[in-house]
Design a protein around this motif. Structure first.
Motif, PDB file in Angstrom:
ATOM      1  N   ASN A   1       0.841  -1.194   0.000  1.00 16.99           N
ATOM      2  CA  ASN A   1       0.000   0.000   0.000  1.00 16.99           C
ATOM      3  C   ASN A   1       0.877   1.246   0.000  1.00 16.99           C
ATOM      4  O   ASN A   1       1.675   1.452   0.913  1.00 16.99           O
ATOM      5  CB  ASN A   1      -0.890   0.008   1.244  1.00 16.99           C
ATOM      6  N   TYR A   2       0.712   2.067  -1.008  1.00 16.61           N
ATOM      7  CA  TYR A   2       1.494   3.288  -1.071  1.00 16.61           C
ATOM      8  C   TYR A   2       0.830   4.297  -2.004  1.00 16.61           C
ATOM      9  O   TYR A   2      -0.004   3.960  -2.845  1.00 16.61           O
ATOM     10  CB  TYR A   2       2.926   3.018  -1.545  1.00 16.61           C
ATOM     11  N   ILE A   3       1.236   5.525  -1.848  1.00 17.81           N
ATOM     12  CA  ILE A   3       0.875   6.611  -2.758  1.00 17.81           C
ATOM     13  C   ILE A   3       2.168   7.325  -3.130  1.00 17.81           C
ATOM     14  O   ILE A   3       2.992   7.615  -2.260  1.00 17.81           O
ATOM     15  CB  ILE A   3      -0.108   7.602  -2.114  1.00 17.81           C
ATOM     16  N   GLN A   4       2.339   7.610  -4.396  1.00 17.26           N
ATOM     17  CA  GLN A   4       3.542   8.286  -4.864  1.00 17.26           C
ATOM     18  C   GLN A   4       3.148   9.440  -5.781  1.00 17.26           C
ATOM     19  O   GLN A   4       2.258   9.297  -6.622  1.00 17.26           O
ATOM     20  CB  GLN A   4       4.433   7.296  -5.615  1.00 17.26           C
ATOM     21  N   PHE A   5       3.834  10.566  -5.612  1.00 14.77           N
ATOM     22  CA  PHE A   5       3.533  11.745  -6.416  1.00 14.77           C
ATOM     23  C   PHE A   5       4.838  12.440  -6.768  1.00 14.77           C
ATOM     24  O   PHE A   5       5.750  12.534  -5.940  1.00 14.77           O
ATOM     25  CB  PHE A   5       2.621  12.716  -5.648  1.00 14.77           C
ATOM     26  N   GLY A   6       4.937  12.911  -8.020  1.00 24.11           N
ATOM     27  CA  GLY A   6       6.144  13.608  -8.450  1.00 24.11           C
ATOM     28  C   GLY A   6       5.846  14.629  -9.532  1.00 24.11           C
ATOM     29  O   GLY A   6       4.833  14.536 -10.239  1.00 24.11           O
ATOM     30  N   MET A   7       6.740  15.617  -9.656  1.00 18.67           N
ATOM     31  CA  MET A   7       6.629  16.648 -10.682  1.00 18.67           C
ATOM     32  C   MET A   7       8.020  16.938 -11.238  1.00 18.67           C
ATOM     33  O   MET A   7       9.031  16.748 -10.562  1.00 18.67           O
ATOM     34  CB  MET A   7       6.010  17.934 -10.114  1.00 18.67           C
ATOM     35  N   GLY A   8       8.054  17.394 -12.499  1.00 18.16           N
ATOM     36  CA  GLY A   8       9.331  17.710 -13.117  1.00 18.16           C
ATOM     37  C   GLY A   8       9.179  18.690 -14.246  1.00 18.16           C
ATOM     38  O   GLY A   8       8.080  19.222 -14.500  1.00 18.16           O
ATOM     39  N   ASN A   9      10.283  18.964 -14.926  1.00 18.99           N
ATOM     40  CA  ASN A   9      10.218  19.874 -16.074  1.00 18.99           C
ATOM     41  C   ASN A   9       9.489  19.211 -17.232  1.00 18.99           C
ATOM     42  O   ASN A   9       9.096  18.059 -17.166  1.00 18.99           O
ATOM     43  CB  ASN A   9      11.626  20.329 -16.478  1.00 18.99           C
ATOM     44  N   TYR A  10       9.295  19.945 -18.306  1.00 19.49           N
ATOM     45  CA  TYR A  10       8.439  19.557 -19.425  1.00 19.49           C
ATOM     46  C   TYR A  10       6.996  19.325 -18.958  1.00 19.49           C
ATOM     47  O   TYR A  10       6.241  18.592 -19.600  1.00 19.49           O
ATOM     48  CB  TYR A  10       8.953  18.307 -20.137  1.00 19.49           C
ATOM     49  N   GLY A  11       6.630  19.933 -17.828  1.00 16.16           N
ATOM     50  CA  GLY A  11       5.276  19.800 -17.325  1.00 16.16           C
ATOM     51  C   GLY A  11       4.920  18.401 -16.862  1.00 16.16           C
ATOM     52  O   GLY A  11       3.739  18.027 -16.846  1.00 16.16           O
ATOM     53  N   LYS A  12       5.901  17.624 -16.445  1.00 15.39           N
ATOM     54  CA  LYS A  12       5.626  16.250 -16.033  1.00 15.39           C
ATOM     55  C   LYS A  12       4.901  16.203 -14.695  1.00 15.39           C
ATOM     56  O   LYS A  12       5.288  16.869 -13.739  1.00 15.39           O
ATOM     57  CB  LYS A  12       6.930  15.461 -15.915  1.00 15.39           C
ATOM     58  N   ILE A  13       3.861  15.389 -14.646  1.00 15.75           N
ATOM     59  CA  ILE A  13       3.116  15.112 -13.420  1.00 15.75           C
ATOM     60  C   ILE A  13       2.971  13.606 -13.297  1.00 15.75           C
ATOM     61  O   ILE A  13       2.513  12.933 -14.229  1.00 15.75           O
ATOM     62  CB  ILE A  13       1.736  15.784 -13.428  1.00 15.75           C
ATOM     63  N   LEU A  14       3.352  13.089 -12.144  1.00 14.44           N
ATOM     64  CA  LEU A  14       3.320  11.653 -11.902  1.00 14.44           C
ATOM     65  C   LEU A  14       2.444  11.341 -10.706  1.00 14.44           C
ATOM     66  O   LEU A  14       2.564  11.963  -9.652  1.00 14.44           O
ATOM     67  CB  LEU A  14       4.738  11.139 -11.633  1.00 14.44           C
ATOM     68  N   GLY A  15       1.559  10.383 -10.857  1.00 15.04           N
ATOM     69  CA  GLY A  15       0.773   9.857  -9.752  1.00 15.04           C
ATOM     70  C   GLY A  15       0.772   8.347  -9.806  1.00 15.04           C
ATOM     71  O   GLY A  15       0.610   7.755 -10.872  1.00 15.04           O
ATOM     72  N   ASP A  16       0.956   7.717  -8.643  1.00 15.24           N
ATOM     73  CA  ASP A  16       1.079   6.264  -8.613  1.00 15.24           C
ATOM     74  C   ASP A  16       0.565   5.776  -7.267  1.00 15.24           C
ATOM     75  O   ASP A  16       0.962   6.291  -6.214  1.00 15.24           O
ATOM     76  CB  ASP A  16       2.551   5.881  -8.800  1.00 15.24           C
ATOM     77  N   ALA A  17      -0.318   4.786  -7.273  1.00 17.17           N
ATOM     78  CA  ALA A  17      -0.890   4.298  -6.015  1.00 17.17           C
ATOM     79  C   ALA A  17      -1.201   2.817  -6.127  1.00 17.17           C
ATOM     80  O   ALA A  17      -1.542   2.320  -7.209  1.00 17.17           O
ATOM     81  CB  ALA A  17      -2.150   5.071  -5.657  1.00 17.17           C
ATOM     82  N   ASN A  18      -1.101   2.125  -4.990  1.00 11.74           N
ATOM     83  CA  ASN A  18      -1.422   0.709  -4.930  1.00 11.74           C
ATOM     84  C   ASN A  18      -1.988   0.390  -3.550  1.00 11.74           C
ATOM     85  O   ASN A  18      -1.423   0.812  -2.538  1.00 11.74           O
ATOM     86  CB  ASN A  18      -0.170  -0.137  -5.190  1.00 11.74           C
ATOM     87  N   PHE A  19      -3.110  -0.350  -3.530  1.00 12.11           N
ATOM     88  CA  PHE A  19      -3.740  -0.726  -2.274  1.00 12.11           C
ATOM     89  C   PHE A  19      -4.138  -2.194  -2.350  1.00 12.11           C
ATOM     90  O   PHE A  19      -4.683  -2.646  -3.358  1.00 12.11           O
ATOM     91  CB  PHE A  19      -4.999   0.108  -2.008  1.00 12.11           C
ATOM     92  N   SER A  20      -3.888  -2.954  -1.286  1.00 12.35           N
ATOM     93  CA  SER A  20      -4.306  -4.352  -1.254  1.00 12.35           C
ATOM     94  C   SER A  20      -4.632  -4.757   0.179  1.00 12.35           C
ATOM     95  O   SER A  20      -4.146  -4.150   1.138  1.00 12.35           O
ATOM     96  CB  SER A  20      -3.222  -5.265  -1.827  1.00 12.35           C
TER      97      SER A  20
END
Length: 586
Positions: A98-117
């Motif tokens: 179980n986790y939540i991950q979030f990130g941002m970067g140049n070129y307008g990158k947006i990252l979201g990642d999640a898993n639950f069990s």
């Protein structure tokens, strides 16, 4: 001495950007538990190493013992269609449910990642995962839109019984991007949109023993894109086996296996030639293996029974074909010592080329493809591998084979020379699959070096040469590819550093020069059949630090030499990218 080696390792990681750089396609590793976990497991009663998804619990009275050889579970989530290979190292055995991950970067990158069990009664585990990544693309390079996004939503179920383990997973994916690789025209404000929707359902049952029915797996895929291309695919595979049969007092064991499978694919396209195809392929693969220690001899065959139907708007009738194939299957290994294991063999097979598979290799293909299976009539290979003092692992091999209908990608011309309002794929910016018969030779080498318990170095090199019957060169396939990488953990496993450099030699492609004449404009086209896309060297660095067992921060640097090389003609990759984020586990 160890401190000196550690210091040299840190310096090596820090300055590797001077010597190495990155890839035609990069991918974030998000350290997620997927399906929900992939482990490499060797059954001690099995003749060869097999990859299974979930280790069973020892519930039976006489359980088969398993030896786990590779535990890490990682995400296969892509950063974008501009880039797409996993380059980030991860903590060994530290995957979280179980986790939540979030990130941002140049070129307008947006990252979201999640898993639950969650584990329910009777050892049944259920879970969901979700992923999103978007980038604004190359705004300073192209006057038109090159933004992209990728979304994946999935759910899985795992169950461990007395006799076997069961997995069921479903996944929906949406890739949204643009045909931005326009090199022969200078359009103004244009709509280059392409969207691919795909839904997958897979099931897998593995019996703990290798007696009679070993495992059964079912996969299915349903795809539709922005231009109404549709493809349905389903496959069923069962492995029957009888293992560990002792042959007198010779010390040899006999393993007998029979693989039985059927695959069906139906593809339909709604634009241009409106190609459609329908394939049903039945496979049988019997084999026997004689093993003594680490030495073995495997003898077998494989048979394919293919029913195919093809049609397009130009054909008055559907083209039908039924064909039976036979392929040799044999392999030997002579283990003179752990350091020197000689091996060789011959194999072959029939691969159904699907629209979904083609999109994975080249997302910029047009939504109208003539699909044909690729036949490897035979492929001979010899090699040497070994493990030296548990510090060096190496594998070197060479092969030669004969193939029919080798699939590769050819650039398309304009489909319409007089249009005023052009479609997204009508700017000489797409590709189509083409086929040719020929011979292929390959040389491969890989090396892993473990100088310290917390430092791993690896490198791979592959040389592949095609000799085709009709084309003088195989398009968009490099002659040489290579990679070199390292991962280093320190501060009591709280900090991980890593790098990966990926290289490819020059590639030949075809391209077009367009000239507009008259009013209204009509285009004249000239084709260059020996254009060069160029090779690349691409560097990636990464770092992750665990501030707390439930909280970590990470940073990724991709393509740090800031090289906007092309993977396909017109399609430049993102330049230097820096992405940072946080991950919370619970």
């Amino acid at each position: 001495m160890n401190k000196r080696i550690q210091l040299l390792s840190i310096i090596f990681l820090g300055f590797s950007s001077v010597a190495f750089s990155q890839i035609k396609e990069e991918k974030l590793i998000l350290n997620k538990k997927r399906e929900p976990e992939v482990k490499k497991i060797e059954k001690k009663k099995t003749s060869v190493e097999t990859i299974k998804n979930y280790p069973p619990e020892e519930k039976s009275q006489n359980p088969v013992q398993y030896r786990i050889t590779d535990v890490p579970a990682v995400s296969d989530f892509k950063t974008s269609t501009i880039q797409g290979q996993d380059v980030t190292p991860k903590f060994e055995g530290s995957a979280q449910n179980n986790y939540i991950q979030f990130g941002m970067g140049n070129y307008g990158k947006i990252l979201g990642d999640a898993n639950f069990s969650k584990t329910l009664e009777n050892k049944i585990e259920v879970g969901v995962d979700a992923h999103f990544l978007s980038t604004q693309g190359l705004k300073k390079v192209y006057n038109w839109d090159s933004k992209q996004s990728s979304t994946t939503l999935g759910a899985f179920l795992n169950s461990y019984g007395d006799k076997g383990k069961f997995n069921l997973n479903a996944e929906y994916g949406l890739d949204s991007y643009n045909y931005y690789g326009i090199y022969a025209l200078e359009p103004a404000d244009v709509d280059l949109d392409q969207r691919v929707n795909q839904f997958k359902v897979n099931g897998y049952y593995d019996f703990y023993s290798n007696e009679i029915l070993n495992d059964v797996r079912v996969t299915s895929s349903f795809l539709k894109d922005h231009f109404d291309a549709q493809e349905n695919q389903v496959s069923i595979l069962a492995n029957l086996s009888k293992h560990a049969v002792e042959i007198g007092k010779s010390g040899f064991n006999l393993n007998a296996d029979l693989g039985v499978g059927v695959e069906a694919v139906k593809s339909e396209f709604a634009i241009l030639d409106q190609n459609s195809s329908n394939f049903v392929n039945l496979n049988l693969a019997p084999k026997v293996t004689f093993r003594k220690g680490d030495s073995y001899l495997m003898l077998g065959s494989s048979f394919a029974f293919l029913n195919s139907k093809n049609q397009n708007a130009m054909m008055a009738e559907q083209m039908k074909n039924n064909k039976t194939y036979w392929f040799p299957q044999a392999e030997f290994q002579y283990a003179a010592a752990d350091e020197f294991k000689f091996y060789g063999g011959v194999d072959g097979g029939l691969k159904l080329n699907t629209y979904a598979d083609l999109l994975q290799q080249n997302p910029f293909i047009v939504s109208d493809q003539y699909l044909r299976p690729t036949e490897t009539k035979y492929h001979f290979y010899v090699g040497l591998r070994g493990d030296i003092d548990e510090m060096f692992k190496y594998d070197v091999s060479a092969g030669y084979g004969k193939m029919n209908d080798i699939m590769f990608f050819r650039a398309n011309d304009l489909f319409d020379y007089t249009s005023v309002n052009r479609s997204a794929y009508n700017y000489a910016n797409t590709f189509s699959a083409v086929y040719d018969n020929g011979n292929v030779g390959d040389i491969k080498g890989s090396l892993q070096y473990f100088p310290l318990a917390n430092l791993v170095l690896d490198t791979e090199v592959k040389f592949t040469k095609f000799d085709l019957d009709n084309y003088s060169d195989i398009y968009n396939v490099p002659l040489v590819t290579a990679s070199i990488g390292a991962k280093y953990t320190m501060l009591d496993q709280k900090l991980m550093l890593g790098f990966k450099g990926i290289f490819a030699s020059d590639r030949t492609t075809n391209s077009f020069v367009l000239e507009g004449v008259g009013n209204p404009v009509t285009y004249l086209s000239a084709e260059d059949t020996n254009d060069k896309v160029g090779g690349y060297a691409d560097l990636n660095l990464s770092a992750e630090y665990k501030i707390h067992k439930n909280f970590s921060i990470f940073a990724l640097g991709n393509n740090l030499l800031n090289s906007k090389y092309q993977t396909y003609k017109g399609y430049k990759v993102l330049g230097a990218q820096i992405l940072g984020g946080v991950k919370i586990t619970f």
